[in-house]
Scaffold this active site. Structure first.
Site, PDB file in Angstrom:
ATOM      1  N   GLU A 152      -6.734 -23.125 -17.258  1.00 33.16           N
ATOM      2  CA  GLU A 152      -5.373 -22.980 -16.751  1.00 33.16           C
ATOM      3  C   GLU A 152      -4.667 -24.313 -16.525  1.00 33.16           C
ATOM      4  O   GLU A 152      -3.582 -24.341 -15.917  1.00 33.16           O
ATOM      5  CB  GLU A 152      -5.367 -22.151 -15.458  1.00 33.16           C
ATOM      6  CG  GLU A 152      -6.407 -22.551 -14.444  1.00 33.16           C
ATOM      7  CD  GLU A 152      -6.552 -21.541 -13.299  1.00 33.16           C
ATOM      8  OE1 GLU A 152      -5.631 -20.734 -13.080  1.00 33.16           O
ATOM      9  OE2 GLU A 152      -7.585 -21.577 -12.620  1.00 33.16           O
ATOM     10  N   ARG A 160     -13.715 -14.245  -9.297  1.00 35.34           N
ATOM     11  CA  ARG A 160     -13.262 -15.637  -9.213  1.00 35.34           C
ATOM     12  C   ARG A 160     -13.589 -16.175  -7.830  1.00 35.34           C
ATOM     13  O   ARG A 160     -13.267 -15.553  -6.816  1.00 35.34           O
ATOM     14  CB  ARG A 160     -11.745 -15.714  -9.456  1.00 35.34           C
ATOM     15  CG  ARG A 160     -11.201 -17.137  -9.479  1.00 35.34           C
ATOM     16  CD  ARG A 160      -9.696 -17.133  -9.715  1.00 35.34           C
ATOM     17  NE  ARG A 160      -8.987 -16.544  -8.581  1.00 35.34           N
ATOM     18  CZ  ARG A 160      -7.676 -16.283  -8.600  1.00 35.34           C
ATOM     19  NH1 ARG A 160      -6.960 -16.514  -9.691  1.00 35.34           N
ATOM     20  NH2 ARG A 160      -7.096 -15.761  -7.545  1.00 35.34           N
ATOM     21  N   ARG A 165      -9.810 -11.238  -7.558  1.00 33.93           N
ATOM     22  CA  ARG A 165      -9.343 -12.363  -6.741  1.00 33.93           C
ATOM     23  C   ARG A 165      -9.978 -12.225  -5.354  1.00 33.93           C
ATOM     24  O   ARG A 165      -9.630 -11.317  -4.598  1.00 33.93           O
ATOM     25  CB  ARG A 165      -7.829 -12.349  -6.659  1.00 33.93           C
ATOM     26  CG  ARG A 165      -7.138 -12.419  -8.023  1.00 33.93           C
ATOM     27  CD  ARG A 165      -5.614 -12.345  -7.857  1.00 33.93           C
ATOM     28  NE  ARG A 165      -4.931 -12.516  -9.116  1.00 33.93           N
ATOM     29  CZ  ARG A 165      -4.437 -11.516  -9.848  1.00 33.93           C
ATOM     30  NH1 ARG A 165      -4.584 -10.269  -9.424  1.00 33.93           N
ATOM     31  NH2 ARG A 165      -3.800 -11.758 -10.983  1.00 33.93           N
ATOM     32  N   HIS A 188       0.824  -1.214   0.000  1.00 32.49           N
ATOM     33  CA  HIS A 188       0.000   0.000   0.000  1.00 32.49           C
ATOM     34  C   HIS A 188       0.857   1.262   0.000  1.00 32.49           C
ATOM     35  O   HIS A 188       0.449   2.300  -0.542  1.00 32.49           O
ATOM     36  CB  HIS A 188      -0.947  -0.016   1.194  1.00 32.49           C
ATOM     37  CG  HIS A 188      -2.191  -0.785   0.937  1.00 32.49           C
ATOM     38  ND1 HIS A 188      -3.006  -1.253   1.934  1.00 32.49           N
ATOM     39  CD2 HIS A 188      -2.766  -1.182  -0.222  1.00 32.49           C
ATOM     40  CE1 HIS A 188      -4.040  -1.898   1.402  1.00 32.49           C
ATOM     41  NE2 HIS A 188      -3.907  -1.864   0.099  1.00 32.49           N
ATOM     42  N   CYS A 248      -6.365 -13.389 -18.478  1.00 33.25           N
ATOM     43  CA  CYS A 248      -6.148 -12.549 -17.302  1.00 33.25           C
ATOM     44  C   CYS A 248      -4.834 -12.850 -16.594  1.00 33.25           C
ATOM     45  O   CYS A 248      -4.669 -12.507 -15.425  1.00 33.25           O
ATOM     46  CB  CYS A 248      -7.319 -12.684 -16.324  1.00 33.25           C
ATOM     47  SG  CYS A 248      -7.708 -14.373 -15.856  1.00 33.25           S
ATOM     48  N   ARG A 264       7.322 -21.805 -10.955  1.00 33.24           N
ATOM     49  CA  ARG A 264       7.893 -20.472 -11.155  1.00 33.24           C
ATOM     50  C   ARG A 264       8.514 -19.920  -9.889  1.00 33.24           C
ATOM     51  O   ARG A 264       9.262 -18.936  -9.935  1.00 33.24           O
ATOM     52  CB  ARG A 264       6.831 -19.509 -11.685  1.00 33.24           C
ATOM     53  CG  ARG A 264       5.577 -19.475 -10.873  1.00 33.24           C
ATOM     54  CD  ARG A 264       4.494 -18.658 -11.534  1.00 33.24           C
ATOM     55  NE  ARG A 264       3.195 -18.906 -10.917  1.00 33.24           N
ATOM     56  CZ  ARG A 264       2.229 -18.022 -10.837  1.00 33.24           C
ATOM     57  NH1 ARG A 264       2.404 -16.841 -11.322  1.00 33.24           N
ATOM     58  NH2 ARG A 264       1.082 -18.323 -10.289  1.00 33.24           N
ATOM     59  N   ASN A 284      -0.757 -17.708 -16.005  1.00 31.70           N
ATOM     60  CA  ASN A 284       0.235 -17.956 -14.962  1.00 31.70           C
ATOM     61  C   ASN A 284       0.291 -19.442 -14.607  1.00 31.70           C
ATOM     62  O   ASN A 284       1.360 -20.057 -14.584  1.00 31.70           O
ATOM     63  CB  ASN A 284      -0.077 -17.127 -13.717  1.00 31.70           C
ATOM     64  CG  ASN A 284       0.003 -15.640 -13.977  1.00 31.70           C
ATOM     65  OD1 ASN A 284       0.441 -15.210 -15.041  1.00 31.70           O
ATOM     66  ND2 ASN A 284      -0.427 -14.847 -13.022  1.00 31.70           N
ATOM     67  N   ASP A 285      -0.864 -20.034 -14.323  1.00 23.76           N
ATOM     68  CA  ASP A 285      -0.901 -21.458 -13.998  1.00 23.76           C
ATOM     69  C   ASP A 285      -0.805 -22.323 -15.246  1.00 23.76           C
ATOM     70  O   ASP A 285      -0.223 -23.408 -15.205  1.00 23.76           O
ATOM     71  CB  ASP A 285      -2.187 -21.804 -13.229  1.00 23.76           C
ATOM     72  CG  ASP A 285      -2.001 -21.681 -11.723  1.00 23.76           C
ATOM     73  OD1 ASP A 285      -0.855 -21.822 -11.256  1.00 23.76           O
ATOM     74  OD2 ASP A 285      -2.989 -21.434 -11.021  1.00 23.76           O
TER      75      ASP A 285
END
Length: 599
Positions: free
Chosen positions: A450, A346, A310, A203, A521, A484, A473-474
């Site tokens: 994915e 999701r 998410r 943040h 995404c 990764r 990513n997956d």
């Protein structure tokens, strides 16, 4: 003061340090190192008749900290929406059971002073967060620590050190700064800041970007390497810090900074333009976010919806899972803010790299698995813990009347998982109807693509869902058998592997054959090298970090659909990822000189 490298004339020698750039911009100034002392929370046993007074002393510190934050919030300019939402989140933390109830319980159970009890509660919270490998969620502990530090200061009677000191321009260096510290920098003589801790999604980094303060984080031992009075150049884009720079280097970097500001001004022109090519081919550009506090950035950068929310963060804030009403508040705000644009939520995606050893309230207790990436995670977990799943679905469906909701099922690998999930959703809808609780009957249900089995069976899945969302990513990790996060094989994690590109094409073709849209995404969506290829593969939507949307939109608007298709075709003809990168490096600068030609 640290020993400095010297040349034969006893002049400091220039050297370069590497941190993480989190807020672009270049600052050149003398350093002011702030070495704050850690709060000491010594143990003190209390007589029985003092325990409740100590509880009240702690609660008074909590109320005072809240009043200070509220006062700071009132002083902020109205356009600092990111900062306001972060202060709001800190105010909520001051009411959170994790901090208050746990500290009070320790005071009462052990008859101890509030400082020690708060330190123990904070230690327990830290231990829970350290079990989470997901970087974004793990970094939220820093916010709890910042809030606790404020309370510690009030309990001990010690104030936070001031920022800046005199009127001379400085670059602040510290172990860490809170978002509120960063906010105080805007009106002073601080040209930038450097910390030993933190990450891109902290943040404090978000506030720095909202205030356009150049910032570098994650530079270990910075407070020891640098000394007050040292001259440095701080590059908030690359993360480079140049110690004892030559005057010519300062002039060169400042000129580069002016050019970068000109580029940023150019990108601003694209924020509110349509996401389409020169010949009218439309690609929706939407945002990936983790918290509702990021909504101001989503709006600021011209997103056409939320392509991926998410939903895990709400589940990691307390000692118990969030209630239906708590989730409803989050989802309602998302939908109302983004209407009429779609919001894709999701469903709970725990397991794998988001694995808590004792996830609150679940029957499985999520014991350590030998291979959690292949274990009880994502949609498998939701179907195993159906009561938890139903609570989230009830909140989602109740919120659906406030905008356009899309429910996204993660890590689907088999057809029966989709059908079981849809049956649970139908059951929740039936229950809400019986209660006369309003919900939108036309909520879209989609699935993440994915894993390889989802790609191979995409034509079958496309007849069961309303949309596909490719999670690269997956998909890359599972398809190439590469972790990764493993330092030995992470270099093999390759988005441009021909197999990955072909799987994306196959998924798009299967979705379009059944007349359903296909989005992507993963991190590839916001990568300027990848985005033109993805557009050429026919994706209907690219979802990315909000701040990169204007750049991808500019690239899209300087394209023609036939050129994009041709680019994708030629890319698919390459035999390995190295050739893909060589081809794109040679080709893309001709189409997008502003993005790839460096002066």
């Amino acid at each position: 003061m640290t020993e400095q490298a010297m040349d034969d004339n006893r002049q400091p020698v220039s050297r370069t340090l590497q941190g993480i750039g989190v807020s672009p911009g270049i600052a050149a100034a003398r350093v002011l190192v702030m070495k704050r002392h850690a709060w000491r929370a010594g143990w003190r046993h209390l007589p029985d008749d003092h325990v409740e007074k100590e509880v009240e002393r702690f609660l008074l510190a909590i109320r005072t900290a809240g009043a200070e934050l509220a006062q700071l919030r009132e002083k902020l300019a109205a356009d600092l929406a990111d900062a306001l939402s972060i202060i709001d989140s800190h105010l909520l933390m001051l009411k959170d059971k994790m901090i208050i109830e746990r500290t009070v319980a320790i005071i009462r159970r052990n008859s101890v002073n509030a400082e020690w009890a708060l330190a123990q509660a904070l230690s327990e919270i830290k231990e829970r967060f350290e079990q989470i490998d997901d970087r974004y969620i793990r970094e939220r502990y820093a916010d709890i620590k910042h809030v606790a530090d404020r309370v510690f200061g009030l309990l001990t009677g010690r104030e936070h050190d001031g920022l800046g000191g005199d009127d001379l321009p400085v670059i602040l260096v510290a172990n860490d700064f809170s978002p509120e510290d960063a906010l105080r920098m805007q009106a002073g003589n601080v040209l930038g800041f450097l910390t030993e801790k933190g990450g891109v999604t902290s943040h404090t980094a978000i506030v720095a970007r909202s205030l356009n303060i150049p910032a570098v984080v994650g530079l270990e031992h910075a407070t020891s390497i640098l000394a007050t009075g040292d001259l440095i150049i701080l590059d908030g884009r690359t993360g480079q810090v140049t110690l004892h720079p030559e005057p010519s280097e300062i002039r060169r970097r400042q000129e580069g900074n002016r050019r970068n500001h000109a580029k940023a001004d150019d990108l601003d022109r694209y924020i509110h333009l349509a996401s389409e090519t020169e010949d009218g081919y439309v690609v929706r550009l939407s945002a990936n976010i983790e918290m509702r506090q990021e909504l101001p950035a989503v709006l600021r950068y011209g997103s056409e919806g939320i392509g991926l929310f998410r939903s895990e963060f709400d589940y990691f804030q307390g000692q118990e899972p969030p209630s239906e009403e708590q989730l409803l508040a989050t989802y309602r705000q998302l939908l109302e803010t983004m209407a009429p644009h779609p919001v894709t939520v999701r469903t709970l995606d725990v397991g794998g790299d988001k694995f808590l050893h004792s996830f609150p309230g679940n029957g499985a207790w999520l014991d350590q698995e030998r291979n959690p990436a292949l274990g009880l995670r994502s949609i498998r977990f939701s179907l195993y813990e159906r009561d938890l799943f139903r609570i989230q679905l009830r909140a989602l469906l109740r919120a659906s009347v406030y905008g356009r909701l899309r429910i996204l099922l993660p890590l689907v690998s088999a057809l029966n998982e989709v059908r079981q999930a849809k049956a649970v959703i139908a059951g929740v809808m039936e229950q809400l109807a019986e209660e006369s609780t309003p919900f939108a009957a036309n909520v879209e249900i989609g699935m993440m693509v994915e894993v390889p089995s989802a790609v191979v069976m995409a034509d079958v899945f496309a007849r069961e869902v309303d949309f596909f969302a490719i999670g690269t990513n997956d998909l890359i990790q599972y398809s190439l058998a590469i972790d990764r996060g493993n330092q030995y094989v992470a270099h093999l994690y390759e988005p441009f592997h021909p197999a990955v590109l072909r799987m994306i094409r196959q998924t798009v073709e299967a979705g379009h054959a059944s007349n359903i849209p296909v989005s992507l995404c993963g991190e590839m969506a916001g990568d300027g090298l990848c985005a033109p290829v993805l557009m050429g593969l026919g994706l209907d939507e690219l979802s990315m970090r909000p701040a990169v949307i204007p750049r991808i939109k500019r690239m899209l608007r300087h394209s023609r659909s036939n050129e994009l298709r041709n680019l994708a075709r030629q890319t698919l003809e390459c035999e390995d990822s190295e050739r893909v990168r060589e081809f794109l490096a040679a080709t893309l600068p001709h189409f997008y000189p502003k993005d790839f030609y460096q002066s």
